[in-house]
Design an enzyme around this catalytic site. Structure first.
Site, PDB file in Angstrom:
ATOM      1  N   VAL A   1     -41.334 -11.685 -64.536  1.00  0.00           N
ATOM      2  CA  VAL A   1     -42.229 -12.391 -63.617  1.00  0.00           C
ATOM      3  C   VAL A   1     -42.239 -11.608 -62.313  1.00  0.00           C
ATOM      4  O   VAL A   1     -41.173 -11.316 -61.755  1.00  0.00           O
ATOM      5  CB  VAL A   1     -41.772 -13.843 -63.396  1.00  0.00           C
TER       6      VAL A   1
ATOM      7  N   ASP B   1     -39.389 -27.535 -74.840  1.00  0.00           N
ATOM      8  CA  ASP B   1     -38.372 -26.787 -74.095  1.00  0.00           C
ATOM      9  C   ASP B   1     -38.292 -27.282 -72.653  1.00  0.00           C
ATOM     10  O   ASP B   1     -38.245 -26.499 -71.718  1.00  0.00           O
ATOM     11  CB  ASP B   1     -38.686 -25.289 -74.134  1.00  0.00           C
TER      12      ASP B   1
ATOM     13  N   ASN C   1     -37.213 -24.716 -66.417  1.00  0.00           N
ATOM     14  CA  ASN C   1     -38.628 -24.570 -66.736  1.00  0.00           C
ATOM     15  C   ASN C   1     -39.500 -25.459 -65.860  1.00  0.00           C
ATOM     16  O   ASN C   1     -40.641 -25.746 -66.228  1.00  0.00           O
ATOM     17  CB  ASN C   1     -38.879 -24.880 -68.217  1.00  0.00           C
TER      18      ASN C   1
ATOM     19  N   LYS D   1     -46.931 -13.063 -64.805  1.00  0.00           N
ATOM     20  CA  LYS D   1     -46.012 -13.047 -65.941  1.00  0.00           C
ATOM     21  C   LYS D   1     -46.458 -11.959 -66.911  1.00  0.00           C
ATOM     22  O   LYS D   1     -47.583 -11.964 -67.399  1.00  0.00           O
ATOM     23  CB  LYS D   1     -46.003 -14.409 -66.628  1.00  0.00           C
TER      24      LYS D   1
END
Length: 768
Positions: free
Chosen positions: A427, A549, A554, A444
């Site tokens: 990133v 996830d 995240n 990204k």
């Protein structure tokens, strides 16, 4: 267990003693108690008690209490079946039969066994199961039934691997190459996606290391091994991979390359003259012959002897003159003049041309009485350039159609420093040029050279999925562009996302606890983080989207301290720390995954609810790792035994009850994200405003700033910004006209008085 005996009436002078037996053997160290009390004038009763504190497997058997009066009373210890043999994890070749074992015992007997394959009945009442062959990875377990109830064994996952490749042959052999071909083995329901080719020198223990080891994408099942030596024997083998794992290697196959020429010519050539004979001698050529020596070729020539004689006087016509070098000089001069003229013309043309964004424009010139501007385009441009670039990626038409509307011109994106990097991608910070402004963004990227085509499609599918999201607490997509990687020669996809000033939530929480200047985040702030995540997940679940996830790592934190749910599928490729590989299955964040997903790899919105509960625990503990002290490989058994995460020390009972409801065993009993969001909003409203100054401390997260007010962000509660005053000689507090307190962080130099440090602050004197 109790045993009693009544006697008396003159039959015995003294009451008898009691001895306990198990399976006919006396219990010497048993925990027994014996009581005697009269029941009449000559009668008595003896009661003996045997106590087993914690029943273990060695305690199984038949128990008796034995009186010396030869009176025996029996009882037996029985319960649910117990397993002495359970199914084990193993790997098998596709479509090859295998045997599984499962043994259970009573008492009470009989014990009836039921085999389960992926949760469904498979076979009944057999101890060993002979499976004819599997084409897909499956999980086997057993249920043991007796009249006391049902016991379930542990699960054994049978991973299906591809069969060994066959028919390894050399299609073409040259001096330095081997063109190999083979037939991949059967992989069941999982296609063979890649094979590995290894080569080494055969029969040479000194050079036995691998000289060639390379992965080959299929199809075709062929590979060219280059860079070999002529007339050398090589051993080659092949192994193939599916998504479940690798097959066995083929046996080593030996191939010899063709002959080549010797490395050098013969040396030490000498000539000896003997009358009319010439004796020619030499030594064999040094280095490798690269083949079998068949002989030598000898070439010779007779030298031409020239004699200069004085010409005899003659009155006849003279012979033609010999070649003159003067003409050669003339030709060279003409050639040089032409070359200089061409170079001058090129130089003048470069002076007259003008570089543009799209090519070269030459200055106007006169042709046939009219002004003419010559223009040469740098390359061809078409309105279908984006589509052609997407076509070069080899992705599906459906995915190309979804990405068509979000493509961004690569020239509008400028890349900056790297914010985070992992095994499969990174990133980076970037600037996106828009029509009337420049926007700071996060970019990204993925390392296209080590990623398969399916992984690249997953990367782009994540972007296509984010294209549909529009919510304040969900990461939105700004665009996708393709950049050409010169080293690799083909385009690499890049996803453009909003720049999140405070990074991911997990790092922020950790820094607040373990940074240079620790900061206490109030409970209101933590509950606000949980509420933001619940709002984002409620929106995603309304779109029928399963995250799979969800974790604090995240979730991203923007400049307004709002949390955005992010990383829909790529996080395990970028951040690798919390993911665990179960057998040959791809890496999974097992400490965040619901118990039913660990067992069956089935994901629903309710499995996201489980992950949300773990994320709430992360926030409440300010970034601690879930299940401290429990290994990743032990998580499933730990949860199956009924264990759950413990309540954090300063977590409200209502908040812990809410997160505990996310971990209920049955998914249908867990709350929805709408319910979770409502309960969290209600809890946030009921919490008092943080008025106590001893409760709130803030830290300047920007270490490059050393003075008050240098950070332009806002603090979590809307103040002027989290601050850390550095350069002071002790930890103390400064009361200012502000609802918050500021931490003074010491430096190593303790000679500077505190008053000098306060005078250096850019503040009014009445506030210092």
């Amino acid at each position: 267990m109790h045993c009693s005996l009544t006697g008396g009436g003159g039959e015995e002078e003294d009451p008898p003693d009691v001895v306990w037996l198990r399976n006919g053997e006396q219990l010497t160290y048993a925990d027994t108690n014996q009581f005697q009390f009269p029941t009449g004038s000559d009668a008595w009763t003896i009661i003996s008690t045997l106590r087993i504190e914690k029943v273990q497997l060695p305690d199984m058997g038949s128990y008796q209490c034995f009186f010396f009066l030869k009176v025996a009373v029996g009882c037996s210890l029985s319960g649910l079946p117990h397993f002495s043999v359970e199914p084990q994890h193993m790997s098998v070749v596709a479509n090859v039969s295998l045997s599984l074992s499962c043994v259970a015992h009573g008492p009470p007997e009989p014990v009836r066994l039921i085999w389960l394959q992926d949760g469904s009945d498979f076979l009944t009442h057999v101890f060993c199961s002979s499976v004819p062959g599997l084409n897909r990875t499956s999980t086997f377990s057993c249920e043991a039934h007796n009249r006391k109830g049902v016991a379930t064994s542990g699960s054994g996952t049978i991973t299906v691997l591809p069969a060994q490749p066959q028919r390894l042959t050399a299609l073409e052999v040259t001096q330095t190459t081997l063109a190999l071909a083979w037939q991949p083995g059967f992989g069941g329901d999982y296609p063979i996606v890649q094979c590995s080719v290894q080569a080494k020198h055969a029969g040479d223990p000194i050079n036995s290391e691998m000289i060639h080891d390379q992965n080959v994408d299929l199809p075709p099942a062929s590979h060219l091994v280059a860079g070999l030596q002529p007339h050398s024997l090589y051993a080659v083998r092949v192994g193939c991979h599916s998504s479940q794992g690798p097959s066995d290697w083929t046996p080593w196959a030996e191939f010899r390359t063709k002959e080549g020429v010797p490395d050098y010519a013969p040396v030490n050539v000498s000539v000896a003259l003997n009358g009319t004979e010439v004796l020619l001698m030499w030594a064999e050529p040094p280095g490798k012959l690269n083949g079998q020596l068949r002989g030598f070729m000898v070439e010779y020539s007779m030298p031409l002897l020239l004699f200069k004689k004085s010409p005899p006087p003659s009155s006849g016509p003279s012979s033609p003159p010999a070649f003159s070098w003067h003409w050669w000089y003339v030709v060279m001069a003409i050639t040089g003049a032409v070359a200089i003229a061409v170079l001058m013309a090129v130089y003048v043309a470069k002076l007259r041309r003008k570089e543009t964004r799209f090519g070269e424009a030459f200055e106007p010139m006169m042709e046939s009485g009219e002004l003419v501007v010559r223009y040469r385009a740098r390359r061809t441009y078409s309105r279908r350039t984006t589509e052609a670039t997407l076509n070069s990626l080899g992705i599906s038409d459906e995915l190309k159609h979804k990405l068509q509307d979000v493509m961004v011109d690569r020239h509008k994106l400028t890349l900056g420093k790297t914010l985070g990097e992992g095994e499969f991608g990174s990133v980076m910070e970037g600037l996106l040029t828009q029509e009337d402004s420049v926007l700071k963004v996060a970019v990204k990227t993925m390392k296209i050279a080590i990623c398969t085509r399916s992984e690249m499609e997953d990367f782009l599918r994540e972007a296509a999925c984010m294209k549909e999201f529009d919510h304040a607490n969900v990461m939105r997509l700004l665009g996708v562009c393709l950049q050409t990687v010169e080293i690799e020669g083909f385009p690499s996809p890049v996803v453009i996302l909003p720049y999140m000033k405070h990074g991911d939530l997990h790092s922020y929480l950790l820094y607040s606890r373990l940074g240079d200047c620790p900061v206490y985040l109030p409970s209101q702030m933590l509950v606000k983080f949980m509420t933001d995540i619940a709002r984002g997940m409620e929106y995603l679940s309304s779109k029928n989207f399963i995250h799979r996830d969800l974790a604090a790592r995240n979730c991203m934190l923007n400049e307004n301290m709002n949390v955005c749910v992010a990383d829909f599928g790529l996080s395990k490729k970028i951040y690798n720390g919390d993911y665990y590989r179960q057998g040959r299955i791809s890496k999974m964040p097992v400490k965040w995954i619901a118990i039913e997903s660990l067992a069956d790899r089935v994901y629903t919105t309710k499995s996201d609810v489980w992950s949300f509960g773990v994320t709430m625990w992360e926030v409440a503990t300010r970034g601690q790792t879930p299940y401290p002290g429990v290994e990743n490989s032990e998580i499933y058994d730990y949860l199956r035994q009924g264990n759950r995460l413990k309540q954090p020390p300063d977590c409200l009972d209502s908040i812990y009850a809410l997160m505990f409801s996310c971990w209920l065993l049955s998914p249908k009993d867990r709350p929805s994200f709408e319910t979770l969001r409502c309960e969290l909003e209600k809890a946030l409203e009921d919490m008092p405003d943080p008025q106590d100054p001893d409760e709130i401390l803030y830290v300047n997260m920007d270490e490059s700033s050393m003075e008050l007010g240098a950070v332009g962000g806002r603090d979590p509660l809307g103040g002027s910004g989290p601050l850390c005053l550095k350069g002071l000689d002790s930890v103390t507090t400064v009361e200012v006209h502000h609802p918050n307190r500021y931490v003074l962080c010491p430096q190593h130099d303790s000679t500077r008085p505190l008053s000098d440090s306060l005078e250096s602050l850019d503040m009014p004197k009445d506030k210092k």
